[in-house]
Design a protein around this motif. Structure first.
Motif, PDB file in Angstrom:
ATOM      1  N   SER A 200     -17.063 -10.251  -1.398  1.00 51.52           N
ATOM      2  CA  SER A 200     -18.356 -10.327  -2.077  1.00 51.52           C
ATOM      3  C   SER A 200     -18.419 -11.379  -3.172  1.00 51.52           C
ATOM      4  N   ASP A 201     -17.289 -12.023  -3.485  1.00 48.81           N
ATOM      5  CA  ASP A 201     -17.350 -13.077  -4.497  1.00 48.81           C
ATOM      6  C   ASP A 201     -16.256 -14.119  -4.258  1.00 48.81           C
ATOM      7  N   ARG A 202     -16.274 -15.162  -5.090  1.00 44.44           N
ATOM      8  CA  ARG A 202     -15.378 -16.305  -4.895  1.00 44.44           C
ATOM      9  C   ARG A 202     -13.922 -15.943  -5.182  1.00 44.44           C
ATOM     10  N   THR A 203     -13.715 -15.057  -6.151  1.00 46.48           N
ATOM     11  CA  THR A 203     -12.346 -14.633  -6.462  1.00 46.48           C
ATOM     12  C   THR A 203     -11.728 -13.906  -5.282  1.00 46.48           C
ATOM     13  N   GLN A 204     -12.502 -13.017  -4.670  1.00 48.77           N
ATOM     14  CA  GLN A 204     -11.992 -12.289  -3.506  1.00 48.77           C
ATOM     15  C   GLN A 204     -11.698 -13.239  -2.347  1.00 48.77           C
ATOM     16  N   ALA A 205     -12.546 -14.252  -2.182  1.00 46.49           N
ATOM     17  CA  ALA A 205     -12.308 -15.248  -1.135  1.00 46.49           C
ATOM     18  C   ALA A 205     -11.018 -16.017  -1.420  1.00 46.49           C
ATOM     19  N   ALA A 206     -10.794 -16.359  -2.691  1.00 48.80           N
ATOM     20  CA  ALA A 206      -9.577 -17.081  -3.069  1.00 48.80           C
ATOM     21  C   ALA A 206      -8.344 -16.232  -2.810  1.00 48.80           C
ATOM     22  N   ILE A 207      -8.428 -14.940  -3.133  1.00 53.92           N
ATOM     23  CA  ILE A 207      -7.300 -14.027  -2.894  1.00 53.92           C
ATOM     24  C   ILE A 207      -7.005 -13.940  -1.404  1.00 53.92           C
ATOM     25  N   TYR A 208      -8.059 -13.878  -0.600  1.00 52.05           N
ATOM     26  CA  TYR A 208      -7.867 -13.853   0.855  1.00 52.05           C
ATOM     27  C   TYR A 208      -7.128 -15.113   1.308  1.00 52.05           C
ATOM     28  N   ALA A 209      -7.523 -16.243   0.739  1.00 52.65           N
ATOM     29  CA  ALA A 209      -6.877 -17.505   1.103  1.00 52.65           C
ATOM     30  C   ALA A 209      -5.402 -17.489   0.759  1.00 52.65           C
ATOM     31  N   PHE A 210      -5.059 -16.902  -0.397  1.00 53.74           N
ATOM     32  CA  PHE A 210      -3.652 -16.797  -0.791  1.00 53.74           C
ATOM     33  C   PHE A 210      -2.877 -15.912   0.172  1.00 53.74           C
ATOM     34  N   LYS A 211      -3.442 -14.732   0.451  1.00 53.78           N
ATOM     35  CA  LYS A 211      -2.751 -13.755   1.295  1.00 53.78           C
ATOM     36  C   LYS A 211      -2.468 -14.310   2.680  1.00 53.78           C
TER      37      LYS A 211
END
Length: 216
Positions: A200-211
């Motif tokens: 739902s936000d850019r931080t969550q998208a960034a975390i997904y990218a890391f994982k």
């Protein structure tokens, strides 16, 4: 109203009691159990099946990192918020890699912890706002990785470029300039990324990218 069941894992009794008192001021949060080390946390998590586990890192015997790794082997969806003194991005990145859904510092306002618990219990991820810059630093430090087949099937090559720039902290206008596309097109890509990754936000998208080691 849904009651969020919480397990607190910390080796200091006074810390656990303090957190319990803070959380139980909230009508929708109930502390169902407490653990003083990683082994107890794993055992009690499997027994009580809380909605959210608050996990300290430094604990005797099995530490928090080992406990997270052990719990993530289970079929049950253990939702974990790391509650720690560590501001180092290495710890933040490591816990995300292991599968933790949240990261909050112990000196944070109680409202931050409550927000993290509610966010994670709803199936989303939460990183304390002043720690998100550390994600960007770690992402920039990472060497290029091959993207997995799952992400290759979910995201288009352009969307992968966009999420990589999101993780580096760029806003839509900057991404548009970088990729030589319109800002409206970037907004469309960002919206599609959020839908595909269920974030739902850019931080969550960034975390997904890391994982998932998403790199172009």
């Amino acid at each position: 109203m849904k009651i969020i069941k919480v397990l607190i894992a910390d080796d200091h009794h006074m810390v656990r009691q303090g957190i319990k008192q803070i959380l139980e001021l909230e009508n929708d949060i109930e502390v169902v159990s407490q653990a003083s080390n990683g082994e107890e946390a794993v055992k009690l998590a499997r027994e009580y099946k809380p909605d959210v586990i608050l996990m300290d890192i430094n604990m005797p015997g099995m530490n928090g990192l080992q406990a997270i790794e052990e719990l993530k082997k289970d079929e049950d969806d253990h939702r974990i918020v790391v509650l720690t003194i560590h501001q180092d991005r290495e710890y933040l990145f490591k816990t995300i890699q292991l599968g933790a859904e949240g990261y909050v510092l112990k000196d944070a306002e109680s409202s931050v912890l409550v927000e993290a618990i509610r966010t994670v219990s709803n199936g989303n991820t939460y990183v304390q706002p002043n720690m998100t810059s550390e994600l960007v630093k770690e992402f920039s430090r990472m060497s290029t990785h091959a993207k997995g087949k799952e992400e290759e099937n979910i995201l288009t090559s352009r969307e992968i470029e966009v999420i990589e720039l999101i993780a580096e902290g760029l806003i839509n206008k900057e991404i548009a300039k970088k990729l030589y596309i319109s800002e409206k097109t970037v907004k469309n890509h960002v919206s599609n990324i959020f839908k595909k990754l269920n974030v739902s936000d850019r931080t969550q998208a960034a975390i997904y990218a890391f994982k998932h080691n998403i790199k172009s």
